[in-house]
Design an enzyme around this catalytic site. Structure first.
Site: not given
Ligand code: ZN
Ligand code: ZN
Length: 467
Positions: A275, A287, A321-322, A348, A420
């Site tokens: 993503h 990520d 995606e998030e 991912d 994150h």
């Molecule tokens: Zn994520």
């Molecule tokens: Zn991710």
């Protein structure tokens, strides 16, 4: 053990008889594997995306630039049939955030608002604390019992190679705010869903939407959470929390894709990707810049072969995606094509090495399992006896629609220290492990792309109910 050896021997024999992977294919796949270990494309893509674009949350100017970046990158790397598929997606933009312990003494808490959280009033929320050491402990509190309080959950996350602890601890983030709201709380602070011991907190999506009754919520650093836990044993606590954010219900996002066109059956497609969107902290390196990079670099290497494999390989840079949306949008846009998507996979989980391949259900005893095992063994990857259960959130919709999926499981031991957070940056990516990922994707995907393997036909009939 003996039984298992016999099974292996049996599948090896089958492979010879059925000729699923021709010797030439296996040789080509091995060549791709070895070439990928020395190839720098994935590193260059990761460096470029994290440096030129930076953090890219849905709805941000950076995400708009990432769209152009994705299209240009696919074109430059030789992909064809490049598409930008737009879909509606509401967006959320973070403002100023702060939190202080105000009693028994002042202490600044390092916090980050959970993704999509409600804001507090501009002056903030100050309230007494109800502290729970686990999510289950809070769930046991009766409705209305947290009236006027800031709920705090200090449940730690367990480190595991397969990321097991994320699902267990992550529920405080995903469902915690709405559950605390039910019990009367005015805000929620959780211990960061993290395997590190750092003060740098982890964001990540929480329940949101017009139907969700919820409260402002943030994650705090691990040392702060542990401090609060000790202090709560000695007496009452009071916290002040300020969160600002805005939302736009009418925003858009894009799934961007390009293809290595199949040489014999181009309408049969393997969908792989990562993503493109990320959270707004850090630069979304692990990520999921690396997931985009791994799958793009793998397909690019296959595209450079003198002859493309029989089936097409499509790389998708999923656009939301998030906080969700790209999986549903992808299925909606490709409804008519679903029976022709022969396999799907997503990368991912950062950039650390792959240790296992999970094949679609039913393929475990098929000759492809043996062929793949031999192909991937030099990369120290084994073929898992468990079938693929969840190939990634952007391909959930495809899986639900019956598209077979694989998982190339990465070592997640380090991943949840950084993802994150502001620490999700390029310097966490290890180039040699990134290349090992590309080697696995390129060689295995080639094998399937240049075959007639039908994973749907291998699906075992559902077992009769036990009596
Ligand atoms: Zn994520
Ligand atoms: Zn991710």
């Amino acid at each position: 053990m003996l039984m298992y050896r016999r099974l292996l021997a049996a599948s090896a024999t089958l492979a010879l008889i059925s000729g699923v992977a021709h010797a030439q294919d296996t040789k080509t796949a091995e060549g791709l594997r070895d070439k990928a270990l020395l190839d720098r494309t994935a590193w260059e893509i990761t460096e470029d995306l994290t440096t030129s674009i930076g953090p890219r949350i849905v709805g941000s100017p950076a995400m708009e630039r990432a769209k152009g970046w994705g299209e240009a990158k696919l074109k430059a790397l030789g992909f064809t049939n490049i598409k930008v598929e737009q879909f509606a997606k509401s967006s959320w933009t973070r403002g100023e955030e702060s939190a202080w312990l105000v009693g028994p003494y002042p202490l600044k808490l390092n916090i980050v608002g959970l993704g999509r959280t409600l804001p507090t009033p501009a002056e903030g929320i100050e309230a007494d604390v109800a502290l729970f050491r686990t999510y289950a402990e809070m769930m046991a509190a009766p409705e209305g019992s947290l009236k006027g309080k800031i709920a705090v959950i200090t449940q730690p996350m367990v480190r595991a190679q397969d990321g097991y602890g994320y699902g267990v601890a992550g529920v405080s983030r995903r469902a915690g705010p709405a559950e605390a709201a039910k019990r009367g709380a005015v805000a929620l602070l959780i211990r960061s869903v993290s395997t590190s011991d750092s003060t740098v907190p982890h964001t990540g999506v929480t329940g949101f939407g017009p139907d969700v009754v919820t409260i402002p919520a943030a994650a705090m650093g691990v040392p702060e959470a542990e401090q609060l836990e000790r202090l709560a044993k000695k007496g009452p606590l009071r916290i002040k929390l300020k969160l600002a954010s805005t939302t736009d219900a009418n925003d858009v996002a894009w799934n961007i894709s390009g293809e290595i066109k199949g040489s014999e059956k181009p309408d049969e497609v393997i969908v792989i990707g990562g993503h493109l969107d990320s959270w707004d902290v850090g630069t979304g390196a692990l990520d999921d810049a690396t997931g985009v990079a791994i799958t793009t670099a793998a397909a690019k290497l296959i595209g450079e072969l003198p002859k493309h494999p029989k089936r097409s390989i499509r790389v998708v840079m999923f656009g939301s995606e998030e906080s969700g949306g790209s999986s549903e949008a992808y299925v909606e846009a490709h409804k008519a094509e679903l029976p022709k998507i022969v396999l799907a996979g997503e990368s991912d989980t950062g950039a650390d090495r792959i240790y296992s391949l999970k094949l679609p259900a039913g393929a475990q005893k098929h000759p492809i399992a043996t062929t793949a095992g031999n192909l991937l063994a030099p990369l120290k990857i084994f073929v898992n006896r468990d079938p693929s259960a969840h190939g990634g959130s952007d391909i959930e919709g495809l899986e639900a629609a019956g598209v077979p999926s694989i998982e190339l499981e990465q070592d997640a031991s380090r991943y949840f220290d950084y993802h994150h957070t502001m620490d999700d940056t390029l310097n966490k990516v290890r180039p040699d492990e990134l290349a090992q990922n590309v080697a696995a994707w390129a060689s295995f995907i080639y094998l399937v792309a240049d075959s007639d393997i039908d994973f749907r036909a291998m699906k075992p009939a559902s077992a009769p109910a036990a009596h």
